[in-house]
Design a protein around this motif. Structure first.
Motif, PDB file in Angstrom:
ATOM      1  N   UNK A 154      -6.122 -20.237   2.688  1.00 10.41           N
ATOM      2  CA  UNK A 154      -6.416 -20.999   3.901  1.00 10.41           C
ATOM      3  C   UNK A 154      -5.347 -20.871   4.968  1.00 10.41           C
ATOM      4  N   UNK A 155      -4.113 -20.531   4.585  1.00 14.70           N
ATOM      5  CA  UNK A 155      -3.056 -20.407   5.584  1.00 14.70           C
ATOM      6  C   UNK A 155      -2.907 -18.990   6.090  1.00 14.70           C
ATOM      7  N   UNK A 156      -3.912 -18.173   5.877  1.00 14.60           N
ATOM      8  CA  UNK A 156      -3.917 -16.854   6.463  1.00 14.60           C
ATOM      9  C   UNK A 156      -3.755 -15.736   5.464  1.00 14.60           C
ATOM     10  N   UNK A 157      -3.923 -14.537   5.961  1.00 10.95           N
ATOM     11  CA  UNK A 157      -3.842 -13.340   5.132  1.00 10.95           C
ATOM     12  C   UNK A 157      -2.489 -12.662   5.303  1.00 10.95           C
ATOM     13  N   UNK A 158      -2.031 -12.077   4.217  1.00  7.37           N
ATOM     14  CA  UNK A 158      -0.875 -11.179   4.260  1.00  7.37           C
ATOM     15  C   UNK A 158      -1.404  -9.776   4.023  1.00  7.37           C
ATOM     16  N   UNK A 159      -1.096  -8.888   4.967  1.00  9.24           N
ATOM     17  CA  UNK A 159      -1.628  -7.535   4.918  1.00  9.24           C
ATOM     18  C   UNK A 159      -0.592  -6.545   4.400  1.00  9.24           C
ATOM     19  N   UNK A 160      -1.104  -5.478   3.779  1.00  7.53           N
ATOM     20  CA  UNK A 160      -0.266  -4.318   3.562  1.00  7.53           C
ATOM     21  C   UNK A 160      -0.111  -3.575   4.877  1.00  7.53           C
ATOM     22  N   UNK A 161       0.713  -2.556   4.870  1.00 10.15           N
ATOM     23  CA  UNK A 161       0.979  -1.815   6.105  1.00 10.15           C
ATOM     24  C   UNK A 161      -0.108  -0.812   6.441  1.00 10.15           C
ATOM     25  N   UNK A 162      -1.068  -0.661   5.549  1.00 10.92           N
ATOM     26  CA  UNK A 162      -2.208   0.186   5.837  1.00 10.92           C
ATOM     27  C   UNK A 162      -2.067   1.598   5.298  1.00 10.92           C
ATOM     28  N   UNK A 163      -3.219   2.216   5.056  1.00 12.02           N
ATOM     29  CA  UNK A 163      -3.290   3.629   4.671  1.00 12.02           C
ATOM     30  C   UNK A 163      -4.197   4.334   5.660  1.00 12.02           C
ATOM     31  N   UNK A 164      -3.652   5.385   6.258  1.00 10.06           N
ATOM     32  CA  UNK A 164      -4.420   6.169   7.234  1.00 10.06           C
ATOM     33  C   UNK A 164      -5.174   7.263   6.487  1.00 10.06           C
ATOM     34  N   UNK A 165      -6.493   7.199   6.539  1.00 12.18           N
ATOM     35  CA  UNK A 165      -7.329   8.159   5.819  1.00 12.18           C
ATOM     36  C   UNK A 165      -7.791   9.264   6.762  1.00 12.18           C
ATOM     37  N   UNK A 166      -7.483  10.490   6.368  1.00 10.09           N
ATOM     38  CA  UNK A 166      -7.891  11.668   7.130  1.00 10.09           C
ATOM     39  C   UNK A 166      -8.908  12.424   6.299  1.00 10.09           C
ATOM     40  N   UNK A 167     -10.007  12.816   6.924  1.00 11.36           N
ATOM     41  CA  UNK A 167     -11.063  13.548   6.233  1.00 11.36           C
ATOM     42  C   UNK A 167     -11.059  14.991   6.712  1.00 11.36           C
ATOM     43  N   UNK A 168     -10.890  15.895   5.771  1.00  4.87           N
ATOM     44  CA  UNK A 168     -10.946  17.330   6.083  1.00  4.87           C
ATOM     45  C   UNK A 168     -12.377  17.839   5.948  1.00  4.87           C
ATOM     46  N   UNK A 169     -12.802  18.693   6.886  1.00  8.74           N
ATOM     47  CA  UNK A 169     -14.164  19.225   6.771  1.00  8.74           C
ATOM     48  C   UNK A 169     -14.292  20.195   5.607  1.00  8.74           C
TER      49      UNK A 169
ATOM     50  N   UNK B  89       0.872  -1.154   0.000  1.00  3.21           N
ATOM     51  CA  UNK B  89       0.000   0.000   0.000  1.00  3.21           C
ATOM     52  C   UNK B  89       0.920   1.217   0.000  1.00  3.21           C
ATOM     53  N   UNK B  90       1.098   1.857  -1.138  1.00  2.00           N
ATOM     54  CA  UNK B  90       2.142   2.882  -1.256  1.00  2.00           C
ATOM     55  C   UNK B  90       1.873   4.164  -0.478  1.00  2.00           C
ATOM     56  N   UNK B  91       0.630   4.407  -0.124  1.00  2.00           N
ATOM     57  CA  UNK B  91       0.288   5.648   0.584  1.00  2.00           C
ATOM     58  C   UNK B  91       0.090   5.372   2.060  1.00  2.00           C
ATOM     59  N   UNK B  92       0.964   5.943   2.905  1.00  2.00           N
ATOM     60  CA  UNK B  92       0.828   5.745   4.343  1.00  2.00           C
ATOM     61  C   UNK B  92      -0.320   6.593   4.884  1.00  2.00           C
ATOM     62  N   UNK B  93      -0.397   7.840   4.391  1.00  2.00           N
ATOM     63  CA  UNK B  93      -1.466   8.754   4.797  1.00  2.00           C
ATOM     64  C   UNK B  93      -2.095   9.346   3.542  1.00  2.00           C
TER      65      UNK B  93
END
Lengths: 111, 113
Positions: free
Chosen positions: A96-111, A6-10
């Protein structure tokens, strides 16, 4: 070995704007692909999954994702984000032997 | 319907103390069970998985062990905790090859002090 990037951290998006979260995977066979969302201190909630068939997958909360084999991608999209969409989003591949996850993307919502 | 339970929700333990986290699944039989750890800034790491009673596969060698004494019970243990064991531990289950998806518990926040 399988992997997910997941190339975008934030990512910061204005409320009401469209969203696309990127996910690239490496997997030796036809992948099972998932998107999960995690609110702070909570477990993971499944947004959508792809196993086979139609490459455009509809999920909960208005999210969709498109599987593109040629690009090894499974990007998550939403046409109009809401403040409640602020969370951590994880793409995952596996079987069946489990999931490999990306490191995640933190989504911030601006008003 | 199927449900997954994890407890405790939070735990603060001193270094060198033992650990036991429990996960149970209801409403299904012979599930595949998984333990994941989420450390700050490091994403989710698969620790153990089990396809049946007494069958445990370890993905990462570490200070932890897992056991499956009953079909729908999965336990994560340690004899002596290290500071590096701190993190958010998630249990999950799937049916068969995982093509019905994976369902996660609400997690245990472990802080080793």
């Amino acid at each position: 070995a399988q992997s997910v990037t997941q190339p975008d951290i934030h990512i910061t998006v204005s409320e009401g704007a469209s969203l696309e979260l990127r996910c690239n995977y490496s997997y030796g066979a036809t992948p099972y692909l998932f998107w999960y969302v995690q609110s702070p201190g909570q477990g993971l909630q499944l947004l959508l999954k792809y196993f086979s068939g139609d490459t455009l997958v509809q999920g909960i909360k208005g999210f969709e994702a498109e599987f593109k084999r040629s690009q090894s991608s499974f990007n998550l999209r939403k046409p109009s984000v809401h403040w409640s969409d602020a969370a951590e989003y994880f793409c995952a591949v596996g079987g069946a032997d489990g999931l490999t996850f990306g490191k995640g993307t933190h989504l911030i919502i601006q008003p | 319907s199927q449900t997954i339970h994890q407890w405790p929700a939070t735990l603060v333990q001193p270094v060198g103390s033992p650990l036991s986290l429990e996960c149970t699944v209801e409403g299904t039989s012979n599930p595949n069970l998984y333990w994941y750890r989420q450390a700050a800034g490091r994403g989710l790491q698969l620790l153990f998985y089990s396809v049946g009673i007494g069958q445990i596969s370890s993905e990462v060698p570490q200070n932890l062990s897992a056991s499956r004494p009953q079909d729908r019970q999965f336990i994560l243990s340690s004899k002596k905790l290290l500071l590096s064991d701190s993190g958010f531990y998630l249990c999950a289950w799937s049916k068969g090859q995982g093509n019905y998806g994976y369902t996660f518990g609400s997690g245990t926040r472990l802080t080793v002090v």
